[in-house]
Design a protein around this motif. Sequence first.
Motif, PDB file in Angstrom:
ATOM      1  N   GLY A 140       0.788  -1.224   0.000  1.00 11.79           N
ATOM      2  CA  GLY A 140       0.000   0.000   0.000  1.00 11.79           C
ATOM      3  C   GLY A 140       0.824   1.279   0.000  1.00 11.79           C
ATOM      4  O   GLY A 140       0.579   2.176  -0.822  1.00 11.79           O
ATOM      5  N   PRO A 141       1.820   1.412   0.903  1.00 13.54           N
ATOM      6  CA  PRO A 141       2.629   2.636   0.907  1.00 13.54           C
ATOM      7  C   PRO A 141       3.384   2.862  -0.402  1.00 13.54           C
ATOM      8  O   PRO A 141       3.581   3.995  -0.818  1.00 13.54           O
ATOM      9  N   VAL A 142       3.793   1.779  -1.052  1.00 17.70           N
ATOM     10  CA  VAL A 142       4.487   1.904  -2.344  1.00 17.70           C
ATOM     11  C   VAL A 142       3.516   2.363  -3.416  1.00 17.70           C
ATOM     12  O   VAL A 142       3.822   3.255  -4.223  1.00 17.70           O
ATOM     13  N   LEU A 143       2.324   1.778  -3.446  1.00 16.51           N
ATOM     14  CA  LEU A 143       1.331   2.121  -4.457  1.00 16.51           C
ATOM     15  C   LEU A 143       0.916   3.588  -4.351  1.00 16.51           C
ATOM     16  O   LEU A 143       0.770   4.280  -5.369  1.00 16.51           O
ATOM     17  N   LEU A 144       0.736   4.081  -3.130  1.00 16.72           N
ATOM     18  CA  LEU A 144       0.176   5.409  -2.934  1.00 16.72           C
ATOM     19  C   LEU A 144       1.219   6.519  -2.883  1.00 16.72           C
ATOM     20  O   LEU A 144       0.926   7.655  -3.278  1.00 16.72           O
ATOM     21  N   VAL A 145       2.423   6.216  -2.398  1.00 19.85           N
ATOM     22  CA  VAL A 145       3.406   7.290  -2.177  1.00 19.85           C
ATOM     23  C   VAL A 145       4.755   6.988  -2.836  1.00 19.85           C
ATOM     24  O   VAL A 145       5.173   7.671  -3.772  1.00 19.85           O
ATOM     25  N   ALA A 146       5.437   5.973  -2.342  1.00 18.96           N
ATOM     26  CA  ALA A 146       6.822   5.728  -2.764  1.00 18.96           C
ATOM     27  C   ALA A 146       6.925   5.406  -4.250  1.00 18.96           C
ATOM     28  O   ALA A 146       7.838   5.881  -4.938  1.00 18.96           O
ATOM     29  N   GLY A 147       5.998   4.624  -4.788  1.00 17.93           N
ATOM     30  CA  GLY A 147       6.053   4.245  -6.192  1.00 17.93           C
ATOM     31  C   GLY A 147       5.930   5.429  -7.136  1.00 17.93           C
ATOM     32  O   GLY A 147       6.787   5.628  -8.008  1.00 17.93           O
ATOM     33  N   PRO A 148       4.866   6.249  -7.000  1.00 14.86           N
ATOM     34  CA  PRO A 148       4.751   7.418  -7.878  1.00 14.86           C
ATOM     35  C   PRO A 148       5.922   8.387  -7.766  1.00 14.86           C
ATOM     36  O   PRO A 148       6.394   8.923  -8.780  1.00 14.86           O
TER      37      PRO A 148
END
Length: 298
Positions: A140-148
């Motif tokens: 979840g944290p990657v999808l919403l913040v770290a990834g973008p």
Amino acid sequence: MTAVIDALRDRKRLFALAPLMVWASMPFTLGALIGDAVNAADDPFRTAASIGAWAWWFGSLIALAVTRPFTLTIVRLAVPAALLAAVWAALESSDGTLTVVGVVTAGVAVISVFMPGIGDRFVDGVSYGNERRFLLRPPGPVLLVAGPLTGLATVVGIAAGPLLLADERWVVGLIATPVGFGCAYFGFRTLNQLTRRFLVFVPNGFVIHDTTVMPEPVLFTTRELAGLGPAVADTRAKDLTAQALGLALELKLAEPTELTFVTGRASSEDQTVRSLLISASRPAAVMTVALERGIPIA
């Protein structure tokens, strides 16, 4: 040509080809918008932007056609970059029609590469024999913040230096180019790890391949599995979803099994478990294949 004709007769294959077909139209839509936006720029910048845009389009077209895990990372970086380019070009262009067509087409392209099933098609591109691979959802944290943020830094890192040099900003460009390429390299490597998180159906069972939660891929033979199905809210199964959003599946084991789990960057521990929580990108498709292969649906 025969493959394309066959695909047109098969809705599933046509769906899988949608990103490729949308991207193939880009020179006539977004390309025209970018061309209009740079029309008034100096020759060196206009030439560099044109060469860069064609290279970016052609490289992405090849990546869309060659379905592999690492090409999935390429297209999910390159295609969203088209939307950024469309927004920039829209601010520079005075042609309303080109702006609408270019921005809308870029938006459709982005949606197409993130559709359910597209990721599975790419990771399944390296399957052999009777294998079927399914991508796991990102944390979840990657999808919403770290990834973008990582994706944005990667795209900017690739483009900023060359464009500054083309604009004859020599000092800043010479500094930004190697720094940006270095950041892009590490950004790509980081995002590419997401494609190494998947489930594999093999002839004799089921493999979980996710080194963020388990140090090594683990094979569960069909006789070791008691069932697979949607997890209930109060389950006590070992959570391997890495905080991924959406429906989790519970993999129930026939008997208690000792497995090794990651507990830190360089540490792990053995635990005895009866069931595991996993987060496939397409839970229904995973359960369908499980049923076809004799794994009970619980």
